[in-house]
Motif scaffolding. Structure first.
Motif, PDB file in Angstrom:
ATOM      1  N   ILE A  93     -69.466  70.822   1.832  1.00 24.46           N
ATOM      2  CA  ILE A  93     -68.796  69.997   2.838  1.00 24.46           C
ATOM      3  C   ILE A  93     -67.285  70.088   2.755  1.00 24.46           C
ATOM      4  CG2 ILE A  93     -68.391  67.593   3.558  1.00 24.46           C
ATOM      5  CD1 ILE A  93     -71.337  67.028   2.852  1.00 24.46           C
ATOM      6  N   ARG A  94     -66.728  70.051   1.543  1.00 19.04           N
ATOM      7  CA  ARG A  94     -65.269  69.906   1.405  1.00 19.04           C
ATOM      8  C   ARG A  94     -64.534  71.201   1.059  1.00 19.04           C
ATOM      9  NH1 ARG A  94     -62.715  66.009  -2.006  1.00 19.04           N
ATOM     10  NH2 ARG A  94     -64.110  66.620  -3.705  1.00 19.04           N
ATOM     11  N   VAL A  95     -65.271  72.277   0.757  1.00 14.80           N
ATOM     12  CA  VAL A  95     -64.629  73.551   0.439  1.00 14.80           C
ATOM     13  C   VAL A  95     -65.105  74.647   1.388  1.00 14.80           C
ATOM     14  CG1 VAL A  95     -64.277  75.331  -1.320  1.00 14.80           C
ATOM     15  CG2 VAL A  95     -64.368  72.910  -1.990  1.00 14.80           C
ATOM     16  N   TYR A  96     -66.393  74.895   1.395  1.00 15.56           N
ATOM     17  CA  TYR A  96     -66.943  76.028   2.136  1.00 15.56           C
ATOM     18  C   TYR A  96     -66.754  75.876   3.644  1.00 15.56           C
ATOM     19  CZ  TYR A  96     -70.281  79.691   3.386  1.00 15.56           C
ATOM     20  OH  TYR A  96     -70.874  80.812   3.907  1.00 15.56           O
ATOM     21  N   THR A  97     -67.234  74.762   4.194  1.00 16.22           N
ATOM     22  CA  THR A  97     -67.182  74.594   5.642  1.00 16.22           C
ATOM     23  C   THR A  97     -65.747  74.523   6.174  1.00 16.22           C
ATOM     24  OG1 THR A  97     -69.340  73.522   5.610  1.00 16.22           O
ATOM     25  CG2 THR A  97     -67.983  73.177   7.570  1.00 16.22           C
ATOM     26  N   PRO A  98     -64.826  73.782   5.538  1.00 17.03           N
ATOM     27  CA  PRO A  98     -63.457  73.773   6.047  1.00 17.03           C
ATOM     28  C   PRO A  98     -62.795  75.146   6.077  1.00 17.03           C
ATOM     29  CG  PRO A  98     -63.784  71.945   4.542  1.00 17.03           C
ATOM     30  CD  PRO A  98     -65.010  72.802   4.446  1.00 17.03           C
ATOM     31  N   ALA A  99     -63.145  76.018   5.145  1.00 14.30           N
ATOM     32  CA  ALA A  99     -62.556  77.356   5.153  1.00 14.30           C
ATOM     33  C   ALA A  99     -62.877  78.085   6.445  1.00 14.30           C
ATOM     34  CB  ALA A  99     -63.060  78.151   3.944  1.00 14.30           C
ATOM     35  N   TRP A 100     -64.121  77.939   6.926  1.00 12.24           N
ATOM     36  CA  TRP A 100     -64.495  78.608   8.169  1.00 12.24           C
ATOM     37  C   TRP A 100     -63.977  77.870   9.393  1.00 12.24           C
ATOM     38  CZ3 TRP A 100     -65.258  83.318   7.599  1.00 12.24           C
ATOM     39  CH2 TRP A 100     -65.889  83.820   6.457  1.00 12.24           C
ATOM     40  N   LEU A 101     -63.875  76.567   9.303  1.00  9.34           N
ATOM     41  CA  LEU A 101     -63.259  75.839  10.424  1.00  9.34           C
ATOM     42  C   LEU A 101     -61.804  76.268  10.595  1.00  9.34           C
ATOM     43  CD1 LEU A 101     -64.729  72.284   9.751  1.00  9.34           C
ATOM     44  CD2 LEU A 101     -65.331  73.792  11.649  1.00  9.34           C
ATOM     45  N   ASP A 102     -61.097  76.481   9.489  1.00  8.01           N
ATOM     46  CA  ASP A 102     -59.712  76.967   9.579  1.00  8.01           C
ATOM     47  C   ASP A 102     -59.648  78.323  10.263  1.00  8.01           C
ATOM     48  OD1 ASP A 102     -58.328  74.834   8.440  1.00  8.01           O
ATOM     49  OD2 ASP A 102     -58.490  75.628   6.405  1.00  8.01           O
ATOM     50  N   VAL A 103     -60.562  79.229   9.895  1.00 11.34           N
ATOM     51  CA  VAL A 103     -60.576  80.554  10.506  1.00 11.34           C
ATOM     52  C   VAL A 103     -60.760  80.445  12.015  1.00 11.34           C
ATOM     53  CG1 VAL A 103     -61.890  82.710  10.676  1.00 11.34           C
ATOM     54  CG2 VAL A 103     -61.390  81.731   8.435  1.00 11.34           C
ATOM     55  N   ALA A 104     -61.576  79.493  12.419  1.00 11.06           N
ATOM     56  CA  ALA A 104     -61.862  79.307  13.845  1.00 11.06           C
ATOM     57  C   ALA A 104     -60.771  78.538  14.576  1.00 11.06           C
ATOM     58  CB  ALA A 104     -63.189  78.579  14.010  1.00 11.06           C
ATOM     59  N   ARG A 114     -61.925  68.001   4.277  1.00  7.80           N
ATOM     60  CA  ARG A 114     -61.260  68.073   2.972  1.00  7.80           C
ATOM     61  C   ARG A 114     -60.789  66.702   2.499  1.00  7.80           C
ATOM     62  NH1 ARG A 114     -58.788  73.054   5.216  1.00  7.80           N
ATOM     63  NH2 ARG A 114     -59.766  74.828   4.150  1.00  7.80           N
ATOM     64  N   ASP A 115     -60.458  65.826   3.446  1.00  6.48           N
ATOM     65  CA  ASP A 115     -59.939  64.507   3.087  1.00  6.48           C
ATOM     66  C   ASP A 115     -61.032  63.511   2.703  1.00  6.48           C
ATOM     67  OD1 ASP A 115     -57.366  65.356   3.492  1.00  6.48           O
ATOM     68  OD2 ASP A 115     -57.136  64.434   5.479  1.00  6.48           O
ATOM     69  N   LEU A 116     -62.294  63.889   2.889  1.00  2.13           N
ATOM     70  CA  LEU A 116     -63.377  63.004   2.455  1.00  2.13           C
ATOM     71  C   LEU A 116     -63.323  62.786   0.947  1.00  2.13           C
ATOM     72  CD1 LEU A 116     -66.319  64.577   4.484  1.00  2.13           C
ATOM     73  CD2 LEU A 116     -65.407  62.259   4.815  1.00  2.13           C
ATOM     74  N   ARG A 117     -63.774  61.607   0.516  1.00  2.00           N
ATOM     75  CA  ARG A 117     -63.873  61.405  -0.923  1.00  2.00           C
ATOM     76  C   ARG A 117     -64.980  62.274  -1.492  1.00  2.00           C
ATOM     77  NH1 ARG A 117     -67.631  57.288  -2.861  1.00  2.00           N
ATOM     78  NH2 ARG A 117     -68.781  56.289  -1.164  1.00  2.00           N
ATOM     79  N   CYS A 118     -64.933  62.529  -2.775  1.00  2.00           N
ATOM     80  CA  CYS A 118     -65.899  63.397  -3.426  1.00  2.00           C
ATOM     81  C   CYS A 118     -67.321  62.933  -3.125  1.00  2.00           C
ATOM     82  CB  CYS A 118     -65.651  63.395  -4.928  1.00  2.00           C
ATOM     83  SG  CYS A 118     -66.732  64.487  -5.853  1.00  2.00           S
ATOM     84  N   ILE A 119     -68.180  63.873  -2.764  1.00  2.00           N
ATOM     85  CA  ILE A 119     -69.575  63.548  -2.447  1.00  2.00           C
ATOM     86  C   ILE A 119     -70.341  63.463  -3.766  1.00  2.00           C
ATOM     87  CG2 ILE A 119     -71.590  64.179  -1.083  1.00  2.00           C
ATOM     88  CD1 ILE A 119     -69.020  63.730   0.551  1.00  2.00           C
ATOM     89  N   SER A 120     -70.343  62.277  -4.347  1.00  2.00           N
ATOM     90  CA  SER A 120     -70.921  62.114  -5.681  1.00  2.00           C
ATOM     91  C   SER A 120     -72.098  61.156  -5.726  1.00  2.00           C
ATOM     92  CB  SER A 120     -69.841  61.621  -6.650  1.00  2.00           C
ATOM     93  OG  SER A 120     -69.304  60.383  -6.212  1.00  2.00           O
ATOM     94  N   ASP A 121     -72.418  60.543  -4.584  1.00  2.00           N
ATOM     95  CA  ASP A 121     -73.548  59.620  -4.552  1.00  2.00           C
ATOM     96  C   ASP A 121     -73.990  59.440  -3.103  1.00  2.00           C
ATOM     97  OD1 ASP A 121     -71.648  57.859  -3.398  1.00  2.00           O
ATOM     98  OD2 ASP A 121     -71.220  56.942  -5.339  1.00  2.00           O
ATOM     99  N   MET A 122     -75.076  58.680  -2.913  1.00  2.00           N
ATOM    100  CA  MET A 122     -75.619  58.512  -1.575  1.00  2.00           C
ATOM    101  C   MET A 122     -74.652  57.781  -0.652  1.00  2.00           C
ATOM    102  SD  MET A 122     -77.981  59.106   0.564  1.00  2.00           S
ATOM    103  CE  MET A 122     -79.400  59.663  -0.388  1.00  2.00           C
ATOM    104  N   ALA A 123     -73.875  56.840  -1.180  1.00  2.00           N
ATOM    105  CA  ALA A 123     -72.907  56.132  -0.342  1.00  2.00           C
ATOM    106  C   ALA A 123     -71.876  57.108   0.219  1.00  2.00           C
ATOM    107  CB  ALA A 123     -72.219  55.036  -1.156  1.00  2.00           C
ATOM    108  N   ALA A 124     -71.433  58.065  -0.600  1.00  2.00           N
ATOM    109  CA  ALA A 124     -70.466  59.059  -0.136  1.00  2.00           C
ATOM    110  C   ALA A 124     -71.098  59.973   0.907  1.00  2.00           C
ATOM    111  CB  ALA A 124     -69.950  59.878  -1.318  1.00  2.00           C
TER     112      ALA A 124
END
Length: 228
Positions: A93-104, A114-124
């Motif tokens: 979500i925060r590394v792979y997908t934004p890289a391709w969104l930037d290309v586009a 990228r600004d989302l908080r770390c996806i570390s639990d179900m709430a995130a």
């Protein structure tokens, strides 16, 4: 086993060791287990990631996986697999997908991910969901644009597959419901191979960057946490 100087990792599974070794088959050998790409000594999450990543990389890059052989052999039952699933999902979500969104050219959507908080639990995961789906909507709307079409075709490489395999193996429902997963799968494949073939030279730096990132992610998944 003489390790690692004389070992060569090969793509795919192999009938026996004389036929070759992938990363997980090499781990089984190192650990003294029967020949298999599902060694019992390895965390199922790390094994799923390693099998996919091994096959995603070219021969030269695959050699960079050799140092993981010994440490992988000590990861089964270490209690870190749920965290690993979230880490893999976080990377998607925060590394792979934004890289391709930037290309586009979808830089606003890339920044939002990228600004989302770390996806570390179900709430995130639940907090991220509307942002991810909004990015998906923008991606779909842009699919007619040739640059985006080529970018998302390139995004269908196996670095994505490796991370998603790890996320699914550990997080289960945390990876999102079927509709969310299907949306991303559809977005990834929207352009088809022809667009990637036409634009591969332009997009290959991003592919290489993300493959390097995917290798570095293995260290993170093994540790079960992002570096401080």
């Amino acid at each position: 086993m003489t390790y690692p100087d004389t070992i060569t990792l090969a793509k795919g599974a192999h009938k026996d060791r004389s036929d070759g070794l992938c990363l997980l088959e090499a781990v089984a050998w190192f650990a003294g287990e029967p020949h298999s790409d599902h060694p019992a000594c390895v965390s199922p999450v790390l094994a799923a990631y390693g099998r996919s990543l091994n096959d995603a990389l070219g021969d030269d890059s695959r050699r960079l996986l050799i140092p993981f052989i010994s440490v992988l052999s000590r990861t089964a039952g270490d209690g870190l697999d749920e965290a690993r699933g979230y880490l893999a999902l976080d990377w998607i979500i925060r590394v792979y997908t934004p890289a391709w969104l930037d290309v586009a050219g979808l830089t606003r959507e890339a920044r939002a991910l990228r600004d989302l908080r770390c996806i570390s639990d179900m709430a995130a995961v639940q907090d991220a969901r509307p942002v991810v789906l909004s990015a998906w909507d923008a991606a779909w709307a842009a699919a007619r644009d040739a640059a985006w079409a080529a970018a998302w075709a390139a995004a269908g490489d196996a670095a994505w597959d490796a991370a998603w395999a790890a996320a699914g193996a550990a997080a289960g429902d945390a990876a999102g419901d079927a509709a969310w997963a299907a949306a991303w799968a559809a977005a990834r494949d929207v352009a088809g191979d022809a667009a990637w073939a036409a634009a591969g030279a332009v997009l290959s730096p991003t592919v290489a960057q993300l493959q390097d990132s995917a290798i570095a992610l293995y260290d993170v998944l093994i540790a079960g946490e992002w570096p401080a």
